[in-house]
Design a protein around this motif. Structure first.
Motif, short mmCIF file in Angstrom:
data_model
loop_
_atom_site.label_atom_id
_atom_site.label_comp_id
_atom_site.label_asym_id
_atom_site.label_seq_id
_atom_site.Cartn_x
_atom_site.Cartn_y
_atom_site.Cartn_z
N ALA A 76 0.81 -1.20 0.00
CA ALA A 76 0.00 0.00 0.00
C ALA A 76 0.84 1.25 0.00
N GLY A 82 -1.20 1.98 -5.59
CA GLY A 82 -2.44 2.67 -5.88
C GLY A 82 -3.25 1.97 -6.95
N ASP A 83 -2.59 1.57 -8.00
CA ASP A 83 -3.31 0.95 -9.10
C ASP A 83 -3.86 -0.42 -8.72
N ILE A 85 -4.76 -1.30 -5.77
CA ILE A 85 -5.91 -1.03 -4.92
C ILE A 85 -7.08 -0.50 -5.72
N ARG A 86 -6.77 0.39 -6.65
CA ARG A 86 -7.87 0.95 -7.44
C ARG A 86 -8.60 -0.13 -8.22
N LEU A 89 -10.67 -2.03 -5.83
CA LEU A 89 -11.76 -1.19 -5.37
C LEU A 89 -12.89 -1.18 -6.40
N ASP A 90 -12.52 -1.00 -7.66
CA ASP A 90 -13.52 -0.94 -8.73
C ASP A 90 -14.30 -2.24 -8.82
N ARG A 93 -16.56 -2.70 -5.88
CA ARG A 93 -17.76 -1.87 -5.92
C ARG A 93 -18.79 -2.47 -6.86
N VAL A 98 -16.74 -3.99 -0.30
CA VAL A 98 -15.93 -2.89 0.15
C VAL A 98 -14.62 -3.47 0.65
N LEU A 99 -13.57 -2.65 0.68
CA LEU A 99 -12.23 -3.17 0.99
C LEU A 99 -11.72 -2.69 2.34
N ILE A 101 -8.40 -2.44 4.36
CA ILE A 101 -6.99 -2.52 4.00
C ILE A 101 -6.08 -2.58 5.22
N ALA B 76 -6.14 7.47 -3.52
CA ALA B 76 -5.57 6.13 -3.35
C ALA B 76 -4.78 5.69 -4.56
N THR B 77 -4.87 6.42 -5.64
CA THR B 77 -4.15 5.99 -6.83
C THR B 77 -2.96 6.88 -7.13
N THR B 78 -2.70 7.83 -6.28
CA THR B 78 -1.57 8.72 -6.54
C THR B 78 -0.30 8.13 -6.00
N LEU B 99 -9.01 0.34 8.73
CA LEU B 99 -9.41 1.32 7.72
C LEU B 99 -10.22 0.69 6.58
N LEU B 100 -11.34 1.32 6.31
CA LEU B 100 -12.17 0.91 5.19
C LEU B 100 -11.93 1.94 4.10
N ILE B 101 -11.41 1.51 2.96
CA ILE B 101 -11.00 2.50 1.96
C ILE B 101 -11.95 2.54 0.76
N TYR B 113 -22.38 6.35 -3.64
CA TYR B 113 -22.26 4.94 -3.32
C TYR B 113 -21.28 4.72 -2.18
N ARG B 121 -22.01 0.47 7.06
CA ARG B 121 -21.14 -0.36 7.89
C ARG B 121 -20.84 0.30 9.23
#
Lengths: 341, 341
Positions: A76, A82-83, A85-86, A89-90, A93, A98-99, A101, B76-78, B99-101, B113, B121
């Motif tokens: 992380a 980031g990618d 996780i993204r 995440l997508d 969803r 939900v994630l 972490i 989160a993607t940076t 943490l829920l991200i 959403y 949650r």
DNA sequence: AGTGGTCGCTAAACTGATTTAGCAGAGCAT
DNA sequence: ATGCTCTGCTAAATCAGTTTAGCGACCACT
């Protein structure tokens, strides 16, 4: 956080029906014989009250939380994380999940803590991710439920997602061969440790194997191979300087990753050589820096977003035990040209 | 995931006590008059059974989940996001939270959403984070509970965490002044949009203000200011080339971020100029690339890890409404030298 | 002897959903 | 009239904790 929310009982009361009826209607249960009118009334009541189910209550009963744990060693915090996780995440969803972490930082105590924390929260499954593509052993505690390995494999033959480094190796070598490079291709980034110990890296070996396959098929052998203790810019710089002191100057360089390539660029710039007119450069990863370099660095992209997505898909939609290889697309940029002369 | 876990009832039975007693002992409740022996028996039974409470059941009753939502636009993607998250993760772990991200990707539907998902949650609080330091309005739905803004402020006067860009601006300018640079300092990265619209950026204005304060105090004014439509390497490159066509060559360059500085390095390299002998360069962010450049780029670090940590602290330990400014440390690297001749 | 207080503990209610088991009434056949 | 099935719905149990209210035993005091 959200007190006074309407409960199922409120909805039922408003609809003039029982909680049972309301629950069944809202969950779209088949085979109940509730009238169309009852459906209407429940939906109307829920809508009007802005009803949202209390997930704690639901999961107490059903043992499902619509939550996935994303446990990583240190991923992380990586530029690439980031990618990963993204993508996850997508995909999560899309499946109404939900994630959660957590990071273990490679520390056994933290790992223990992380595992307990997610198990206590009754997650529906665990994605266990590694920063460097490698083999690892997963903590037995999480084997009670679904697990997918991300950017890693394990001896337990769990479903896993890996980048297709071997094919990327072939693409890289072929890109140079197609341009006519043959007897003056050099490689920067050999590393025994990474190549031999799967717990350190799987990528180095696979990339190398891919490169060598492609070269063998074309009956070409490397002009030179530089060993580097790490894959950082300074090592690429040193390796490139070394190459330039040799009698025969390479026409093209393959770097094992973009950071090495960045170092190589620096050495080439200092030596007054230009890419790609004097020397072509190609590498692996598609670090953001690859696009920033002048000229842009051709490279094979680590498909992190795809991989994150795939991991969630395997976890929730079910997956097979053999590793799922995600292709690494070749990003053609201006660092490639036919050999000079 | 973790079926057949021991329940509180199991512990109580094994200890020969009631659920009530077991619950009180395990929660360390003060003022219960349970005997020392009862404590012993409960602890022993819990230990022996490997008891871990079911958090769904607990939070159904207590409305606490020991879970924090980390909602971001796109953070989160940076490249930097990792550190923000890591800091938050560490601080959360220390407080036994998790943490829920979620990510909104700047899209209203996704945001809706994400908010619903976390409120459903029953999270104990929300950290609402932005990629670029800026002002934003938080969705009213989350205002029902504790909220901390991370890398952002809002008109609602919520607790927030921001990097101290203004002070960083002063550090940067002072670093050059101390070395003796005075009348030949140029600035790359002016940008009206970023400077004027707080919903786009707060950093640009603050950095600029800090720089100008320090220069004013020293009665120095800038040799040149270059406007850039974006803060990417190509814009730094173009700006630097522009500067080099002017009659008077700058002795030092301040770049509004490291990517611009990277572009400036590229232009300097092509022009055959060396850093820092010919020109000093300093900037903001401490992007990983700053350390990779040759020579290393002096810069002020965005303290993302600290910021993430601070956000959790404010959320859980309580915090004031004025923005909490986190210092940006100056990283001295080899790109600085006194002006030539 | 009666009253009140403390000690050590427990029964039962409660949180908000899902799910099982089953009831009342209608329609129909015998 | 009886039995049977089907329809449309509900009461109550259940999940695993926390919390409220209070019980019985014992002691001290009047």
């Amino acid at each position: 956080m959200g007190r006074n929310r309407a409960t199922l009982a409120d909805v039922a009361r408003k609809a003039g029906l029982s909680k049972t009826a309301a629950s069944m209607v809202l969950n779209g249960r088949e085979g109940t014989r509730l009238s169309a009118e009852a459906h209407q009334r429940v939906f109307a009541a829920a809508e009007e009250l802005g009803y949202r189910p209390n997930l704690a209550a639901r999961s107490l009963r059903t043992r499902k939380t619509a939550t996935i744990a994303f446990v990583s060693d240190i991923v992380a915090t990586t530029r690439f994380a980031g990618d990963l996780i993204r993508g996850a995440l997508d995909a999560a969803r899309e499946r109404d999940h939900v994630l959660l972490i957590t990071e273990t930082q490679g520390d056994a105590t933290f790992e223990q803590y992380a595992i307990e924390a997610v198990l206590d929260r009754q997650v529906d499954g665990v994605i266990y991710a590694a920063m460097a593509t490698r083999r690892l052993t997963v903590p037995p505690a999480i084997l009670g439920g679904p697990v997918v390995l991300l950017n890693a494999t394990s001896p337990d033959s769990l479903p896993s997602v890996l980048p297709d480094d071997e094919r990327a190796g072939r693409s890289v070598a072929n890109a140079l061969l197609e341009l006519g490079h043959r007897d003056a291709i050099a490689l920067i980034g050999r590393n025994r440790l990474k190549e031999d110990d799967p717990e350190v890296s799987l990528a180095a070996r696979a990339r190398l194997r891919g490169i060598q396959q492609a070269l063998n098929e074309a009956e070409v052998s490397l002009l030179a191979e530089c060993f580097c203790t790490e894959w950082l810019p300074e090592h690429g710089y040193a390796a490139m300087r070394g190459l330039l002191t040799r009698p025969k100057r390479p026409s093209a360089i393959i770097c094992m990753n973009d950071r090495l390539a960045f170092g190589a660029y620096q050495a080439l710039g200092e030596a007054g050589l230009t890419v790609p007119e004097d020397i072509s450069v190609i590498s692996f990863d598609d670090d953001p820096i690859a696009a920033w370099l002048r000229p842009g660095l051709a490279t094979t992209a680590l498909p992190h977003e795809q991989m994150g997505r795939r991991a969630v898909e395997l976890l929730l939609d079910g997956g097979v035990a053999e590793p799922s290889l995600v292709p690494m697309p070749l990003r053609r940029r201006r660092s490639l040209a036919p050999p000079a002369g």
